[in-house]
Design a protein around this motif. Sequence first.
Motif: not given
Length: 74
Positions: A3-14, A25-41
Amino acid sequence: MKFFGITLLLLIPLVVLSLGMDILMGFDLDNSIKHDFNPFLVKDPAEFILFIILVSFLVFSFFYRKKKKKNKGK
Protein backbone atom coordinates in the motif's frame (compact mmCIF):
# COMPACT_ATOMS: atom_id res chain seq x y z
CA MET A 1 4.32 -2.36 2.34
CA LYS A 2 2.46 -2.76 -0.95
CA PHE A 3 0.00 0.00 0.00
CA PHE A 4 2.88 2.36 0.79
CA GLY A 5 4.47 1.68 -2.60
CA ILE A 6 1.21 2.23 -4.47
CA THR A 7 0.65 5.45 -2.54
CA LEU A 8 4.07 6.75 -3.54
CA LEU A 9 3.56 5.70 -7.16
CA LEU A 10 0.34 7.73 -7.21
CA LEU A 11 1.65 10.66 -5.18
CA ILE A 12 4.71 11.48 -7.27
CA PRO A 13 2.96 12.00 -10.65
CA LEU A 14 0.12 13.92 -9.00
CA VAL A 15 2.54 16.29 -7.27
CA VAL A 16 4.43 16.82 -10.53
CA LEU A 17 1.14 17.51 -12.34
CA SER A 18 0.08 19.98 -9.65
CA LEU A 19 3.45 21.76 -9.76
CA GLY A 20 3.20 22.01 -13.53
CA MET A 21 -0.30 23.47 -13.38
CA ASP A 22 0.76 26.05 -10.78
CA ILE A 23 3.73 27.06 -12.91
CA LEU A 24 1.50 27.37 -15.99
CA MET A 25 -0.84 29.64 -14.00
CA GLY A 26 2.07 31.98 -13.32
CA PHE A 27 3.24 31.08 -9.83
CA ASP A 28 6.95 30.73 -9.25
CA LEU A 29 8.41 27.39 -8.17
CA ASP A 30 8.67 28.38 -4.49
CA ASN A 31 4.97 29.31 -4.29
CA SER A 32 3.99 26.18 -6.22
CA ILE A 33 5.84 23.94 -3.78
CA LYS A 34 4.28 25.82 -0.86
CA HIS A 35 0.79 25.27 -2.33
CA ASP A 36 1.41 21.58 -2.99
CA PHE A 37 2.79 20.66 0.40
CA ASN A 38 0.50 22.83 2.49
CA PRO A 39 -2.94 22.68 0.84
CA PHE A 40 -4.66 24.46 3.73
CA LEU A 41 -3.05 27.75 2.64
CA VAL A 42 -5.20 27.87 -0.49
CA LYS A 43 -8.52 26.80 1.09
CA ASP A 44 -11.41 29.17 1.56
CA PRO A 45 -13.00 29.25 5.02
CA ALA A 46 -16.08 27.39 3.71
CA GLU A 47 -13.90 24.61 2.27
CA PHE A 48 -12.00 24.33 5.55
CA ILE A 49 -15.25 24.03 7.54
CA LEU A 50 -16.50 21.33 5.17
CA PHE A 51 -13.19 19.49 5.53
CA ILE A 52 -13.48 19.56 9.34
CA ILE A 53 -17.07 18.26 9.15
CA LEU A 54 -16.07 15.39 6.85
CA VAL A 55 -13.10 14.38 9.00
CA SER A 56 -15.22 14.45 12.15
CA PHE A 57 -17.86 12.32 10.39
CA LEU A 58 -15.15 9.82 9.44
CA VAL A 59 -13.83 9.62 13.01
CA PHE A 60 -17.28 9.26 14.57
CA SER A 61 -18.31 6.58 12.06
CA PHE A 62 -15.14 4.63 12.84
CA PHE A 63 -15.90 4.64 16.57
CA TYR A 64 -19.57 3.82 15.94
CA ARG A 65 -18.68 0.78 13.85
CA LYS A 66 -16.14 -0.36 16.40
CA LYS A 67 -18.75 -0.06 19.17
CA LYS A 68 -21.33 -1.87 17.02
CA LYS A 69 -18.97 -4.78 16.34
CA LYS A 70 -18.12 -4.98 20.04
CA ASN A 71 -21.83 -5.29 20.95
CA LYS A 72 -22.36 -8.01 18.32
CA GLY A 73 -19.62 -10.14 19.87
CA LYS A 74 -21.41 -10.33 23.23
